[in-house]
Design an enzyme around this catalytic site. Structure first.
Site, PDB file in Angstrom:
ATOM      1  N   ARG A  53       0.756  -1.194   0.139  1.00 21.38           N
ATOM      2  CA  ARG A  53       0.192   0.013  -0.002  1.00 21.38           C
ATOM      3  C   ARG A  53       0.961   1.073  -0.079  1.00 21.38           C
ATOM      4  NH1 ARG A  53       2.261   1.989   3.467  1.00 21.38           N
ATOM      5  NH2 ARG A  53       0.798   3.719   3.765  1.00 21.38           N
ATOM      6  N   GLY A  54       0.202   2.351   0.122  1.00 19.15           N
ATOM      7  CA  GLY A  54       1.021   3.752  -0.249  1.00 19.15           C
ATOM      8  C   GLY A  54       1.177   3.812  -1.773  1.00 19.15           C
ATOM      9  N   ALA A  55       0.841   5.080  -2.552  1.00 13.04           N
ATOM     10  CA  ALA A  55       0.629   5.350  -3.719  1.00 13.04           C
ATOM     11  C   ALA A  55       1.912   4.716  -4.624  1.00 13.04           C
ATOM     12  CB  ALA A  55       0.555   6.755  -4.034  1.00 13.04           C
ATOM     13  N   ARG A  96      -7.512  -0.520  -6.812  1.00 17.68           N
ATOM     14  CA  ARG A  96      -7.633   0.578  -6.016  1.00 17.68           C
ATOM     15  C   ARG A  96      -8.081   1.922  -6.715  1.00 17.68           C
ATOM     16  NH1 ARG A  96      -4.253   1.280  -0.790  1.00 17.68           N
ATOM     17  NH2 ARG A  96      -6.280   2.196   0.269  1.00 17.68           N
ATOM     18  N   GLN A 220      -2.193   2.612  10.023  1.00 22.18           N
ATOM     19  CA  GLN A 220      -0.794   2.627   9.082  1.00 22.18           C
ATOM     20  C   GLN A 220       0.201   3.560   9.832  1.00 22.18           C
ATOM     21  OE1 GLN A 220      -3.825   3.056   7.861  1.00 22.18           O
ATOM     22  NE2 GLN A 220      -3.868   2.327   5.606  1.00 22.18           N
ATOM     23  N   ASP A 261      -1.863  10.725  -2.374  1.00 25.86           N
ATOM     24  CA  ASP A 261      -2.275   9.425  -3.364  1.00 25.86           C
ATOM     25  C   ASP A 261      -2.865  10.104  -4.733  1.00 25.86           C
ATOM     26  OD1 ASP A 261      -3.121   8.470  -0.439  1.00 25.86           O
ATOM     27  OD2 ASP A 261      -2.965   6.819  -1.762  1.00 25.86           O
ATOM     28  N   ASN A 271      -5.312  12.269   0.222  1.00 23.95           N
ATOM     29  CA  ASN A 271      -4.451  11.465   0.952  1.00 23.95           C
ATOM     30  C   ASN A 271      -5.388  10.864   2.071  1.00 23.95           C
ATOM     31  OD1 ASN A 271      -1.934  10.615   1.714  1.00 23.95           O
ATOM     32  ND2 ASN A 271      -1.943  11.602   3.463  1.00 23.95           N
ATOM     33  N   LYS A 272      -4.714   9.851   2.830  1.00 23.49           N
ATOM     34  CA  LYS A 272      -5.460   9.093   3.761  1.00 23.49           C
ATOM     35  C   LYS A 272      -6.548   9.766   4.618  1.00 23.49           C
ATOM     36  CE  LYS A 272      -5.260   5.606   4.310  1.00 23.49           C
ATOM     37  NZ  LYS A 272      -6.315   4.554   3.912  1.00 23.49           N
TER      38      LYS A 272
HETATM   39  O1  MRU Z   1      -4.762   2.947   2.184  1.00 19.43           O
HETATM   40  P1  MRU Z   1      -3.092   3.175   1.861  1.00 19.43           P
HETATM   41  O2  MRU Z   1      -2.461   2.783   3.135  1.00 19.43           O
HETATM   42  O3  MRU Z   1      -2.563   2.925   0.818  1.00 19.43           O
HETATM   43  O4  MRU Z   1      -2.876   4.917   2.032  1.00 19.43           O
HETATM   44  C1  MRU Z   1      -1.845   5.233   1.990  1.00 19.43           C
HETATM   45  C2  MRU Z   1      -1.650   6.962   2.014  1.00 19.43           C
HETATM   46  O5  MRU Z   1      -2.761   7.741   2.283  1.00 19.43           O
HETATM   47  C3  MRU Z   1      -0.140   7.665   1.853  1.00 19.43           C
HETATM   48  O6  MRU Z   1      -0.267   8.845   2.403  1.00 19.43           O
HETATM   49  C4  MRU Z   1      -0.060   7.910   0.383  1.00 19.43           C
HETATM   50  O7  MRU Z   1      -0.319   7.006  -0.425  1.00 19.43           O
HETATM   51  C5  MRU Z   1       1.255   8.283   0.050  1.00 19.43           C
HETATM   52  S1  MRU Z   1       2.543   7.162   0.261  1.00 19.43           S
HETATM   53  C6  MRU Z   1       3.912   7.724  -0.057  1.00 19.43           C
END
Ligand code: MRU
Length: 373
Positions: A53-55, A96, A220, A261, A271-272
């Site tokens: 996970r994470g963009a 996603r 996270q 994201d 973002n999250k």
């Molecule tokens: O649902 P996730 O854990 O994939 O969400 C991740 C985030 O919101 C991060 O802040 C974002 O992807 C940036 S990662 C460098």
């Protein structure tokens, strides 16, 4: 940190055969376990369940995953192979919806093959390189090289974001930084985006003090950010999401840095979930709020943040919060995984080419033009 990698499974020349290798982030911080796969359903499932996970990390995983799946193609012609690649790319790219890096990475792979540019830049179409099996083998190889290029590029982008963002820390030893979710090494190929300036400051002896929001519902911040910063020797303090306002009022943080994201052309940033609230709190307390992201997170096709698709996740992530029932089993739940912070709350966007400042429509346009986008 090797959250996303390619692992060779044979002895021939080049990258093939191989598999996508991931740290299973659902098992952290308890266990550091890797999975290896070349199966499309497993790859899609890993992205959906947040194994990876994470963009930026899901972009890299998608490109390497596409390579892993397509290496087994039995297509007899370049045209048939390309049709298969497009179909797998569409399925993996849709795993996603919010992080644009996912679709960006698989589309980049498809475009590279379509252009035949994998053929050592001679402008000759890969399809023209022999026929049948030879052409398909050349395309498989070109796909593998493009996926690895995305991974290598992401590492370099994260390092550059760190180098640019560390300017915010210079001359300020022990500065307090609040971050939300995980935009660290685990969320990228290495080093992170929001955490990259923090790691760079730590390397320079500036000893930043990080407050990590735990990031409900999937934690996270607690499971991943606190884990990776602690492991790297960075001073990290974990707080529940609802403590951020108090921590700011007490003067414990001097800046906020979060990842992204997807960033729209006007600077609005997804973002999250919870990031928007943190940005409002930061504005109220006069604390600068920064976003850190590479060019691959900017979606110039979207004029504003309201156009960004927001992933809705399963109700049980909230009802079974800590591995047990934490709400009535049939309680109605609303579980958006992301929110959008309006550009007006963002003091700067830390990129691989410097810190973008308002007015974002102009500075983002110039930045993307310099990136060739
Ligand atoms: O649902 P996730 O854990 O994939 O969400 C991740 C985030 O919101 C991060 O802040 C974002 O992807 C940036 S990662 C460098």
């Amino acid at each position: 940190m090797d959250a996303v990698r390619w692992t060779r499974t044979g002895t021939g020349q080049g990258m093939l055969p191989g598999k996508l290798r991931l740290i299973d982030q659902t098992r952290l911080p308890g266990e550091l376990v890797y999975i290896e796969t070349d199966d499309r359903d497993e790859i899609v499932d890993a992205i959906k369940r947040l194994v990876v996970r994470g963009a930026p990390a899901i972009g890299c995983a998608a490109a390497l995953g596409l390579t892993a799946v397509c290496q087994h193609s039995g297509a007899k012609s370049a045209t048939a192979f390309l049709a298969e690649v497009r179909e797998h790319a569409a399925v993996i790219g849709a795993a996603r919806p919010t992080a644009v890096n996912l679709a960006w990475a698989v589309n980049r792979c498809v475009r590279k093959l379509e252009a035949g540019a994998g053929d050592e830049g001679r402008g000759e179409r890969v399809e023209g390189k022999g026929t049948g099996a030879a052409a398909v083998a050349a395309l498989k190889d070109a796909l593998a090289r493009e996926a690895l290029a995305i991974l290598d590029e992401d590492m370099a982008l994260c390092r550059a974001i760190g180098e640019n963002g560390v300017a915010l820390f210079e001359g300020r030893k022990g500065v307090g930084v609040l971050t939300h979710c995980n935009a660290g090494a685990l969320a990228t190929s290495d080093f992170g985006t929001a955490l990259a300036p923090i790691y760079a400051a730590q390397e320079r002896g500036l000893a930043p003090r990080v407050f990590a929001d735990e990031t409900r519902p999937l934690l996270q911040g607690a499971r991943l950010t606190a884990w990776e910063l602690h492991r790297a020797g960075v001073d990290v303090t974990l707080i529940c999401d609802n403590m951020a306002a108090q921590v700011m009022r007490e003067g414990r943080v001097q800046m906020v840095i979060v990842g992204a994201d997807r960033i729209a052309a006007n600077g609005d940033t997804a973002n999250k979930i919870g990031t928007y609230g943190v940005a409002i709190l930061a504005r109220h307390h006069g604390i600068p709020f920064y976003v850190a992201a590479p060019y691959s997170t900017i979606d110039s096709a979207l004029a504003q943040g309201s156009q960004i698709p927001i992933e809705q996740r399963a109700a049980d992530e909230i009802r079974h919060g800590f591995g047990r029932l934490t709400a009535p089993a049939d309680c109605k739940v609303y579980n958006p995984a992301f929110d959008v912070t309006p550009a007006e709350l963002i003091a700067g966007i830390i990129t691989e080419r410097g810190i973008l400042r308002p007015p974002y429509p102009e500075t983002i346009r110039e930045f993307m033009a310099r990136c060739g986008g």
